[in-house]
Design a protein around this motif. Sequence first.
Motif, PDB file in Angstrom:
ATOM      1  N   MET A   1      -3.908  -5.312 -48.821  1.00  0.00           N
ATOM      2  CA  MET A   1      -3.478  -5.505 -47.435  1.00  0.00           C
ATOM      3  C   MET A   1      -3.288  -4.149 -46.755  1.00  0.00           C
ATOM      4  SD  MET A   1      -0.179  -7.565 -46.033  1.00  0.00           S
ATOM      5  CE  MET A   1       1.006  -6.498 -46.802  1.00  0.00           C
ATOM      6  N   LYS A   2      -3.792  -4.059 -45.562  1.00  0.00           N
ATOM      7  CA  LYS A   2      -3.661  -2.788 -44.859  1.00  0.00           C
ATOM      8  C   LYS A   2      -2.398  -2.807 -43.998  1.00  0.00           C
ATOM      9  CE  LYS A   2      -8.446  -1.421 -44.706  1.00  0.00           C
ATOM     10  NZ  LYS A   2      -9.593  -1.126 -43.881  1.00  0.00           N
ATOM     11  N   LEU A   3      -1.597  -1.838 -44.170  1.00  0.00           N
ATOM     12  CA  LEU A   3      -0.381  -1.742 -43.358  1.00  0.00           C
ATOM     13  C   LEU A   3      -0.498  -0.569 -42.403  1.00  0.00           C
ATOM     14  CD1 LEU A   3       2.380  -2.246 -46.045  1.00  0.00           C
ATOM     15  CD2 LEU A   3       1.693  -3.851 -44.284  1.00  0.00           C
ATOM     16  N   LEU A   4      -0.058  -0.745 -41.223  1.00  0.00           N
ATOM     17  CA  LEU A   4      -0.042   0.366 -40.272  1.00  0.00           C
ATOM     18  C   LEU A   4       1.348   0.969 -40.256  1.00  0.00           C
ATOM     19  CD1 LEU A   4      -2.037  -1.084 -37.267  1.00  0.00           C
ATOM     20  CD2 LEU A   4      -2.803   0.564 -38.960  1.00  0.00           C
ATOM     21  N   LEU A   5       1.446   2.159 -39.741  1.00  0.00           N
ATOM     22  CA  LEU A   5       2.761   2.794 -39.659  1.00  0.00           C
ATOM     23  C   LEU A   5       3.663   2.006 -38.722  1.00  0.00           C
ATOM     24  CD1 LEU A   5       1.872   6.553 -39.240  1.00  0.00           C
ATOM     25  CD2 LEU A   5       2.868   5.465 -41.225  1.00  0.00           C
ATOM     26  N   GLN A   6       4.927   1.998 -39.031  1.00  0.00           N
ATOM     27  CA  GLN A   6       5.890   1.348 -38.154  1.00  0.00           C
ATOM     28  C   GLN A   6       6.114   2.211 -36.920  1.00  0.00           C
ATOM     29  OE1 GLN A   6       9.319   0.823 -40.623  1.00  0.00           O
ATOM     30  NE2 GLN A   6       8.965  -1.380 -40.595  1.00  0.00           N
ATOM     31  N   ALA A   7       6.855   1.666 -35.989  1.00  0.00           N
ATOM     32  CA  ALA A   7       7.184   2.460 -34.791  1.00  0.00           C
ATOM     33  C   ALA A   7       7.861   3.741 -35.225  1.00  0.00           C
ATOM     34  CB  ALA A   7       8.127   1.667 -33.908  1.00  0.00           C
ATOM     35  N   VAL A   8       7.437   4.825 -34.621  1.00  0.00           N
ATOM     36  CA  VAL A   8       8.037   6.086 -35.000  1.00  0.00           C
ATOM     37  C   VAL A   8       8.577   6.769 -33.754  1.00  0.00           C
ATOM     38  CG1 VAL A   8       7.698   8.147 -36.379  1.00  0.00           C
ATOM     39  CG2 VAL A   8       6.021   6.342 -36.471  1.00  0.00           C
ATOM     40  N   CYS A   9       9.714   7.295 -33.877  1.00  0.00           N
ATOM     41  CA  CYS A   9      10.286   8.043 -32.768  1.00  0.00           C
ATOM     42  C   CYS A   9      10.725   9.374 -33.347  1.00  0.00           C
ATOM     43  CB  CYS A   9      11.457   7.274 -32.187  1.00  0.00           C
ATOM     44  SG  CYS A   9      12.255   8.152 -30.869  1.00  0.00           S
ATOM     45  N   ASP A  29       8.793   1.037 -51.384  1.00  0.00           N
ATOM     46  CA  ASP A  29       8.262  -0.171 -52.010  1.00  0.00           C
ATOM     47  C   ASP A  29       7.833  -1.212 -50.989  1.00  0.00           C
ATOM     48  OD1 ASP A  29      10.425  -0.005 -54.874  1.00  0.00           O
ATOM     49  OD2 ASP A  29       8.396   0.719 -54.547  1.00  0.00           O
ATOM     50  N   SER A  30       8.604  -1.277 -49.893  1.00  0.00           N
ATOM     51  CA  SER A  30       8.291  -2.304 -48.905  1.00  0.00           C
ATOM     52  C   SER A  30       7.012  -1.975 -48.130  1.00  0.00           C
ATOM     53  CB  SER A  30       9.461  -2.457 -47.934  1.00  0.00           C
ATOM     54  OG  SER A  30       9.719  -1.194 -47.358  1.00  0.00           O
ATOM     55  N   GLN A  31       6.590  -0.717 -48.205  1.00  0.00           N
ATOM     56  CA  GLN A  31       5.367  -0.341 -47.492  1.00  0.00           C
ATOM     57  C   GLN A  31       4.493   0.429 -48.466  1.00  0.00           C
ATOM     58  OE1 GLN A  31       7.486   1.818 -44.351  1.00  0.00           O
ATOM     59  NE2 GLN A  31       6.223   0.632 -42.980  1.00  0.00           N
ATOM     60  N   LYS A  32       3.901  -0.263 -49.380  1.00  0.00           N
ATOM     61  CA  LYS A  32       3.197   0.406 -50.472  1.00  0.00           C
ATOM     62  C   LYS A  32       2.070   1.302 -49.985  1.00  0.00           C
ATOM     63  CE  LYS A  32       4.343  -2.484 -54.415  1.00  0.00           C
ATOM     64  NZ  LYS A  32       4.999  -3.630 -53.818  1.00  0.00           N
ATOM     65  N   ASP A  33       1.512   0.987 -48.814  1.00  0.00           N
ATOM     66  CA  ASP A  33       0.383   1.776 -48.343  1.00  0.00           C
ATOM     67  C   ASP A  33       0.797   2.969 -47.494  1.00  0.00           C
ATOM     68  OD1 ASP A  33      -1.187   0.058 -49.635  1.00  0.00           O
ATOM     69  OD2 ASP A  33      -1.989  -0.947 -47.874  1.00  0.00           O
ATOM     70  N   THR A  34       2.086   3.137 -47.303  1.00  0.00           N
ATOM     71  CA  THR A  34       2.540   4.261 -46.478  1.00  0.00           C
ATOM     72  C   THR A  34       3.090   5.369 -47.358  1.00  0.00           C
ATOM     73  OG1 THR A  34       3.108   2.751 -44.699  1.00  0.00           O
ATOM     74  CG2 THR A  34       4.072   4.932 -44.600  1.00  0.00           C
ATOM     75  N   TYR A  35       2.636   6.579 -47.093  1.00  0.00           N
ATOM     76  CA  TYR A  35       3.081   7.715 -47.903  1.00  0.00           C
ATOM     77  C   TYR A  35       3.475   8.850 -46.969  1.00  0.00           C
ATOM     78  CZ  TYR A  35       3.123  11.196 -51.638  1.00  0.00           C
ATOM     79  OH  TYR A  35       3.503  12.160 -52.524  1.00  0.00           O
ATOM     80  N   GLY A  52      -2.343   3.374 -45.128  1.00  0.00           N
ATOM     81  CA  GLY A  52      -3.692   2.966 -45.501  1.00  0.00           C
ATOM     82  C   GLY A  52      -3.893   3.109 -46.994  1.00  0.00           C
ATOM     83  N   GLU A  53      -5.025   2.618 -47.423  1.00  0.00           N
ATOM     84  CA  GLU A  53      -5.397   2.586 -48.841  1.00  0.00           C
ATOM     85  C   GLU A  53      -5.208   3.949 -49.541  1.00  0.00           C
ATOM     86  OE1 GLU A  53      -6.283  -0.539 -49.544  1.00  0.00           O
ATOM     87  OE2 GLU A  53      -6.641  -0.091 -51.653  1.00  0.00           O
ATOM     88  N   ASP A  54      -5.690   5.011 -48.899  1.00  0.00           N
ATOM     89  CA  ASP A  54      -5.647   6.359 -49.514  1.00  0.00           C
ATOM     90  C   ASP A  54      -4.541   7.230 -48.929  1.00  0.00           C
ATOM     91  OD1 ASP A  54      -7.876   5.731 -50.968  1.00  0.00           O
ATOM     92  OD2 ASP A  54      -9.280   6.755 -49.636  1.00  0.00           O
ATOM     93  N   ASP A 196      -9.454   6.941 -46.586  1.00  0.00           N
ATOM     94  CA  ASP A 196      -9.286   5.597 -46.036  1.00  0.00           C
ATOM     95  C   ASP A 196      -7.844   5.443 -45.537  1.00  0.00           C
ATOM     96  OD1 ASP A 196      -9.261   2.988 -45.373  1.00  0.00           O
ATOM     97  OD2 ASP A 196      -9.702   2.206 -47.374  1.00  0.00           O
ATOM     98  N   ILE A 197      -7.630   5.824 -44.298  1.00  0.00           N
ATOM     99  CA  ILE A 197      -6.290   5.653 -43.705  1.00  0.00           C
ATOM    100  C   ILE A 197      -6.424   4.925 -42.367  1.00  0.00           C
ATOM    101  CG2 ILE A 197      -5.169   7.644 -44.821  1.00  0.00           C
ATOM    102  CD1 ILE A 197      -5.490   9.121 -42.068  1.00  0.00           C
ATOM    103  N   ASP A 198      -5.360   4.249 -41.997  1.00  0.00           N
ATOM    104  CA  ASP A 198      -5.363   3.510 -40.725  1.00  0.00           C
ATOM    105  C   ASP A 198      -4.656   4.285 -39.631  1.00  0.00           C
ATOM    106  OD1 ASP A 198      -6.487   1.320 -42.086  1.00  0.00           O
ATOM    107  OD2 ASP A 198      -4.490   0.827 -42.838  1.00  0.00           O
TER     108      ASP A 198
END
Length: 348
Positions: A1-9, A29-35, A52-54, A196-198
């Motif tokens: 599943m592809k996750l996008l970044l949450q709102a950022v301020c 853990d809740s956003q495994k694709d975010t680093y 994203g994936e990478d 591979d990033i969103d």
Amino acid sequence: MKLLLQAVCILLCILPLSSACSMINRKTDSQKDTYSTEFFAMNTVMYIEAAGEDSEEAVLAGCEKIYELEAMLSRTDPKSEISKLNAEAGVREVTVSEETFQLLNNAVLVCQDTGGAFDITIAPIMDLWGFSGSEYRVPEAEEIAETLGVVDYNGLVLDPTDFGVLFAGKGMSVDLGAIAKGYASDCVLEIMKGFDIDSALINLGGNVCVYGRKSSGEGFRVAIADPTHPTTYAGILEVSDLSIITSGGYERYFEEDGKRYIHIMDPKTGKPAESDLLSVSIVGPDGIRCDALSTALFVMGKEAAIEYWRDHRDFGCILVVSETEVLASRDLEGVFTVTEGKTLQFFD
Ligand code: AMP
Ligand code: MG
């Protein structure tokens, strides 16, 4: 599943750490694709995040590029290309890497286009006032006059046939502090896009670059620091795929006898710029241009900065004039808002 970044301020002011720190990596853990990673480089705190994936590979590759650029462009590291170049000023031509050559070439174009408000040969003046280290002092008028004799971007001779760089006179030197972070964010984003990033967020000491959008389709929310209360913000920009770079006297200064001396110099006087602006934020697709122009337009002051925008119009511009007064170029209408208690006027 592809996750996008949450709102950022993000506040465009990050408190600098007192010493170099190791990298702090986070992967929730809740956003495994975010680093994300936070680290210290180029004398400031940096933060890179991707979704994203990478995401992890992308962020670490971006981080590596920052360290590479720091080693190349630092004026305090005697092994850097810039230090080696400065050491040969007025003596012989130095061949630099193609990357450094292009960076110098781009910088000189901005020097020319801003009528010298931006001048990368400002280095000896930075040294004179102690801004190259931390032993600040107010120099005598004669010292300033003498030092100004070696500040002139026209004395930087660039030969594209062999990437040769020659300073016309001894004592000249370049300081890329006004564009290094903007350039670095361009490089980091380019590298990260190869994975591979969103979406991505790059914050190099308050110089922000955002790529992609949130899953809701909205842009990122980037805060513009309030120069009179730098831990709060003056306004919010909702953008994507753009750099947002701010210059202001509040970012670095020293005080003596009740007077504030800021780190942005007017190359015409050799003294801290007596700008009628508190900060300038530039919004545009190229971090390097945004960075150079934020410094240059701050030096120019309100009227000339607006004139420059009118003549170019390829970037957005936010001018914080006072504690309550904010001006912005018309292209930012609809994406920029100010916080309560401040007035915002758009100019055309
Ligand atoms: P910035 O924070 O991007 O506005 O860059 C400020 C840094 O750019 C200073 O710390 C100096 O290293 C350098 N600098 C100061 N004044 C100028 C100027 N007029 N033109 C070019 N670089 C400058
Ligand atoms: Mg700048």
